[in-house]
Design a protein around this motif. Sequence first.
Motif, PDB file in Angstrom:
ATOM      1  N   PHE A  66       0.845  -1.199   0.000  1.00 50.52           N
ATOM      2  CA  PHE A  66       0.000   0.000   0.000  1.00 50.52           C
ATOM      3  C   PHE A  66       0.881   1.251   0.000  1.00 50.52           C
ATOM      4  O   PHE A  66       1.991   1.235   0.559  1.00 50.52           O
ATOM      5  CB  PHE A  66      -0.907   0.020   1.243  1.00 50.52           C
ATOM      6  N   PRO A  67       0.426   2.360  -0.601  1.00 49.53           N
ATOM      7  CA  PRO A  67       1.209   3.597  -0.605  1.00 49.53           C
ATOM      8  C   PRO A  67       1.169   4.279   0.766  1.00 49.53           C
ATOM      9  O   PRO A  67       0.199   4.108   1.517  1.00 49.53           O
ATOM     10  CB  PRO A  67       0.499   4.459  -1.660  1.00 49.53           C
ATOM     11  N   GLU A  69       0.464   7.197   1.778  1.00 50.90           N
ATOM     12  CA  GLU A  69      -0.678   8.083   2.054  1.00 50.90           C
ATOM     13  C   GLU A  69      -1.771   7.373   2.843  1.00 50.90           C
ATOM     14  O   GLU A  69      -2.617   8.019   3.481  1.00 50.90           O
ATOM     15  CB  GLU A  69      -1.339   8.590   0.761  1.00 50.90           C
ATOM     16  N   VAL A  70      -1.777   6.048   2.762  1.00 51.40           N
ATOM     17  CA  VAL A  70      -2.840   5.296   3.448  1.00 51.40           C
ATOM     18  C   VAL A  70      -2.785   5.504   4.964  1.00 51.40           C
ATOM     19  O   VAL A  70      -3.818   5.454   5.632  1.00 51.40           O
ATOM     20  CB  VAL A  70      -2.778   3.794   3.059  1.00 51.40           C
ATOM     21  N   GLN A  73      -4.832   8.522   5.677  1.00 47.99           N
ATOM     22  CA  GLN A  73      -6.212   8.225   5.273  1.00 47.99           C
ATOM     23  C   GLN A  73      -6.887   7.311   6.298  1.00 47.99           C
ATOM     24  O   GLN A  73      -8.059   7.495   6.642  1.00 47.99           O
ATOM     25  CB  GLN A  73      -6.223   7.556   3.890  1.00 47.99           C
ATOM     26  N   MET A  74      -6.132   6.338   6.795  1.00 51.47           N
ATOM     27  CA  MET A  74      -6.721   5.432   7.792  1.00 51.47           C
ATOM     28  C   MET A  74      -6.911   6.141   9.140  1.00 51.47           C
ATOM     29  O   MET A  74      -7.859   5.839   9.861  1.00 51.47           O
ATOM     30  CB  MET A  74      -5.865   4.166   7.955  1.00 51.47           C
ATOM     31  N   ASN A  77     -10.097   7.601   8.869  1.00 52.78           N
ATOM     32  CA  ASN A  77     -11.101   6.532   8.989  1.00 52.78           C
ATOM     33  C   ASN A  77     -11.321   6.149  10.456  1.00 52.78           C
ATOM     34  O   ASN A  77     -12.467   5.940  10.887  1.00 52.78           O
ATOM     35  CB  ASN A  77     -10.649   5.310   8.164  1.00 52.78           C
ATOM     36  N   GLU A  81     -14.746   6.695  12.636  1.00 50.96           N
ATOM     37  CA  GLU A  81     -15.335   5.454  13.187  1.00 50.96           C
ATOM     38  C   GLU A  81     -15.676   4.417  12.127  1.00 50.96           C
ATOM     39  O   GLU A  81     -16.605   3.621  12.297  1.00 50.96           O
ATOM     40  CB  GLU A  81     -16.557   5.778  14.057  1.00 50.96           C
ATOM     41  N   GLY A  82     -14.884   4.389  11.049  1.00 53.59           N
ATOM     42  CA  GLY A  82     -15.178   3.460   9.960  1.00 53.59           C
ATOM     43  C   GLY A  82     -14.298   2.232   9.889  1.00 53.59           C
ATOM     44  O   GLY A  82     -14.531   1.353   9.061  1.00 53.59           O
ATOM     45  N   ALA A  83     -13.298   2.142  10.767  1.00 55.89           N
ATOM     46  CA  ALA A  83     -12.350   1.021  10.674  1.00 55.89           C
ATOM     47  C   ALA A  83     -12.812  -0.165  11.526  1.00 55.89           C
ATOM     48  O   ALA A  83     -13.703  -0.039  12.365  1.00 55.89           O
ATOM     49  CB  ALA A  83     -10.958   1.481  11.115  1.00 55.89           C
ATOM     50  N   ALA A  84     -12.174  -1.303  11.316  1.00 58.51           N
ATOM     51  CA  ALA A  84     -12.506  -2.502  12.097  1.00 58.51           C
ATOM     52  C   ALA A  84     -12.358  -2.236  13.592  1.00 58.51           C
ATOM     53  O   ALA A  84     -13.221  -2.608  14.394  1.00 58.51           O
ATOM     54  CB  ALA A  84     -11.600  -3.668  11.675  1.00 58.51           C
ATOM     55  N   LEU A 282      -4.507  -7.674  10.482  1.00 57.09           N
ATOM     56  CA  LEU A 282      -4.922  -6.319  10.139  1.00 57.09           C
ATOM     57  C   LEU A 282      -4.153  -5.265  10.922  1.00 57.09           C
ATOM     58  O   LEU A 282      -3.996  -4.136  10.465  1.00 57.09           O
ATOM     59  CB  LEU A 282      -6.426  -6.167  10.412  1.00 57.09           C
TER      60      LEU A 282
ATOM     61  N   ALA B  22      -7.663  -9.654   5.568  1.00 54.68           N
ATOM     62  CA  ALA B  22      -6.922  -9.302   6.790  1.00 54.68           C
ATOM     63  C   ALA B  22      -7.702  -9.579   8.074  1.00 54.68           C
ATOM     64  O   ALA B  22      -7.114  -9.617   9.156  1.00 54.68           O
ATOM     65  CB  ALA B  22      -6.474  -7.844   6.751  1.00 54.68           C
ATOM     66  N   MET B 305     -18.134  -1.383   9.307  1.00 62.80           N
ATOM     67  CA  MET B 305     -16.978  -0.725   8.697  1.00 62.80           C
ATOM     68  C   MET B 305     -17.350   0.089   7.464  1.00 62.80           C
ATOM     69  O   MET B 305     -18.302  -0.209   6.757  1.00 62.80           O
ATOM     70  CB  MET B 305     -15.919  -1.768   8.284  1.00 62.80           C
ATOM     71  N   ALA B 306     -16.527   1.099   7.205  1.00 67.48           N
ATOM     72  CA  ALA B 306     -16.665   1.896   5.987  1.00 67.48           C
ATOM     73  C   ALA B 306     -15.995   1.172   4.822  1.00 67.48           C
ATOM     74  O   ALA B 306     -15.088   0.359   5.019  1.00 67.48           O
ATOM     75  CB  ALA B 306     -16.015   3.254   6.196  1.00 67.48           C
TER      76      ALA B 306
END
Lengths: 316, 316
Positions: A66-67, A69-70, A73-74, A77, A81-84, A282, B22, B305-306
Motif C-alpha cells: 500500500f502507498p 498516504e494510506v 487516510q486510515m 477513517n 469510526e469506519g475502521a474494524a 490487520l 486481513a 466498517m466503511a
Amino acid sequence: PSAAAQAEASARNDVLTKPPGALGRLEELAIWYASWRGNACPEIKAPQVIIFAGNHGVVAQGISAFPPEVTVQMVANFEGEGAAINQLAKLHGAEMAVVSLELDRPTADFTQGPAMDAADLNAALKAGWEAVNPESDLLVVGEMGIGNTTAAAAIALALFGGEAVDWVGRGTGLDDAGVARKAEVIAKALQVNAPQGPMEVLRCVGGREIAAMAGAMARARVKGIPVILDGFICCSAAAVLDRLVEGALDHCVAGHQSAEAAHGRVLTALGKEPLLSLGLRLGEGSGAALAIGVLKGAIACHSGMASFAEAGVSDG
Amino acid sequence: PSAAAQAEASARNDVLTKPPGALGRLEELAIWYASWRGNACPEIKAPQVIIFAGNHGVVAQGISAFPPEVTVQMVANFEGEGAAINQLAKLHGAEMAVVSLELDRPTADFTQGPAMDAADLNAALKAGWEAVNPESDLLVVGEMGIGNTTAAAAIALALFGGEAVDWVGRGTGLDDAGVARKAEVIAKALQVNAPQGPMEVLRCVGGREIAAMAGAMARARVKGIPVILDGFICCSAAAVLDRLVEGALDHCVAGHQSAEAAHGRVLTALGKEPLLSLGLRLGEGSGAALAIGVLKGAIACHSGMASFAEAGVSDG
C-alpha cells in the motif's frame, strides 16, 4: 501485582460452582487480572484502545503493498469510526484514542542510517506514556503505519537473531519477490546501524508508533493496568521492553496469533500463549480488541458465579 | 441460506477498509451468518442460550465423579443465575432458558437395554424443538446431566466407530480407573443395544437433554437461526443430525474445542474448525457462549466498517 489479591482470587476460584479447572484458561486469566488490579473480585468497566500512527522512510525501499498516504487516510477513517477497530472497541465498550505521530515527517530510511534520533525516540515514547488514561482498567495498543511490518521485522531480527527471512512476512499483501526484498532490507538495516541494546534497536530500526506503543505499555504497568497484546508490530514493541527489563510484560497477555508469519515466533520468544488464533493480520489493535471479549468472559465468570456453598451444590 | 445475501455480503466484504483477507476467519464467519439470516448487513441483537438438563440411569455404573443430585442442584443454580453460563449469557446480552427434562425419572441404564423408549425420545426432541425462540437470531444449546459424557461417548462410538477408549475422557474429573470403566461401559452399551441408524443410537445410548439439543438445533435450521456448537455432548447431539441428513449442520459453527479428549475427534469428523481452544470442559454451553463474542466481533466489523470509497482510503 498484588500477591494478596492473587491468593484471594485463587481461593475464590476453587469454590465456584464448576469442577476444578473446568473453565480452563479463563481461570488463570481471571486470577492474573485480579492480581494486577489488586482486587480479588474485579470488573472490567473502562477498557481503553489507543491507536498510534506513524510513517516510515523505509517505504522508499518498496516494501509495502500500500502507498504511504494510506496511513493518514486510515487515521481519518479511525476518527470517522469506519475502521474494524472502531467496531470492536464499540462492541466491548472501550474508549478509543487515536494518536498521530508527525505523519508529515516520516522516520528516516533505516537502510541509510538510524530511523530516529534520540529526541524523536523520546518524544514518541512520551506520547505513548501520556496517551494512557490512568483511570482505565484494561489497555489495548494498536498501530497504523504503512511499512511498519518491516520495522517490526528488523526489531525482531536485532533482538532475537536468526536469519532475516525468519522474520519477514507478507504484511498487507506483498508477493514472494516483495517478501524477499523485505528480508534484504532488514538485513541491510542491521548492517548499517548495528544497534547495541534494546532501546538502540528501537531508535535505529523502529518507528514512532512502535516506540509509542512501548511507552504506553510501560505506563500501563506502572499504573497496574493489564494489557492485551495485539499482533506482530505490537509484539515487536513489547519485545523491546521484555529485553530491557525481565518480567516487563507480566501485565500483558497475548490477545491473538496473527497470520503474519513471524508473529508466532515472537510470541514463543516472549513466552506468551495467544488467546485467539483466527488468521487476523490487520493490525490496528484488532486482534487484541477481539480478545477483550474473552477476558471479559473470564472476569464475568470469576466475579459473578456462585460458590458451591452459596448455591447448595454438592462439590463431588 | 440465502445465496443472494451471501453474494451481497461477500461483495461488501471485498470493499471494506482493510487489506483483502486481513480479518481472517471473521470474514468467512460474517458471510456465513449473513447467508443464514438472509441479510447482507446483519446484526446480532437477540441471541438465545438454552440449557437442557437430564438424568442418566447409567450413573449406576459409577462413571461420574459427581453424584446425580448435582443435576437438579445445578438447575437451581442456573435459575438463581449463579453458574458460569449465566454470567456469559448476560455479558453477551443473550436470553437464557433452562429446560429440565424429567429429572426425577432418569433414562434407563443403557448397559441393560435402551436408555429411552420411542415416546421418551420423541418427547425430548419435541421439548428441544419448542424451546427455541423463533425470534432469536443466534442459538447456543448447552446441557447439564451428571453422566452425560458417557452417553455422548457411546453415541460417538456408535456413529463413528473405532475403539471405545478413543471416545472416553475424564468428564467432570474421573481418574484413570474411572476412564477405563467408562470405556467398558460404552462398549457394553453398544453390544447390548446394537442400535441401527442415528435416531436409534440417540434413543438407545443417548439421553433426554442430548435429544433435546438435537431437536433445538433442527428447529434453528428451519428458522434460519445460526447455531454455535458447544463441547463434546453438544457435538454428539449434532453428530446425530449430521449422520441423519447430509449438511444438517451447515447452520452451525464450532464455538470451541474443549479439553474433553474426544471432542477434537468429533469436530474433525464433523468437519468443523473451532473458534476458541482455551481448555474449557464445563459444558452448560459455556464455550459456545464465550464464542458469541467472536461472532459478534465478526458481524460488528462486517456491518459497521466503511468501504474504501466511503472513507476515501486508497485500496492499494
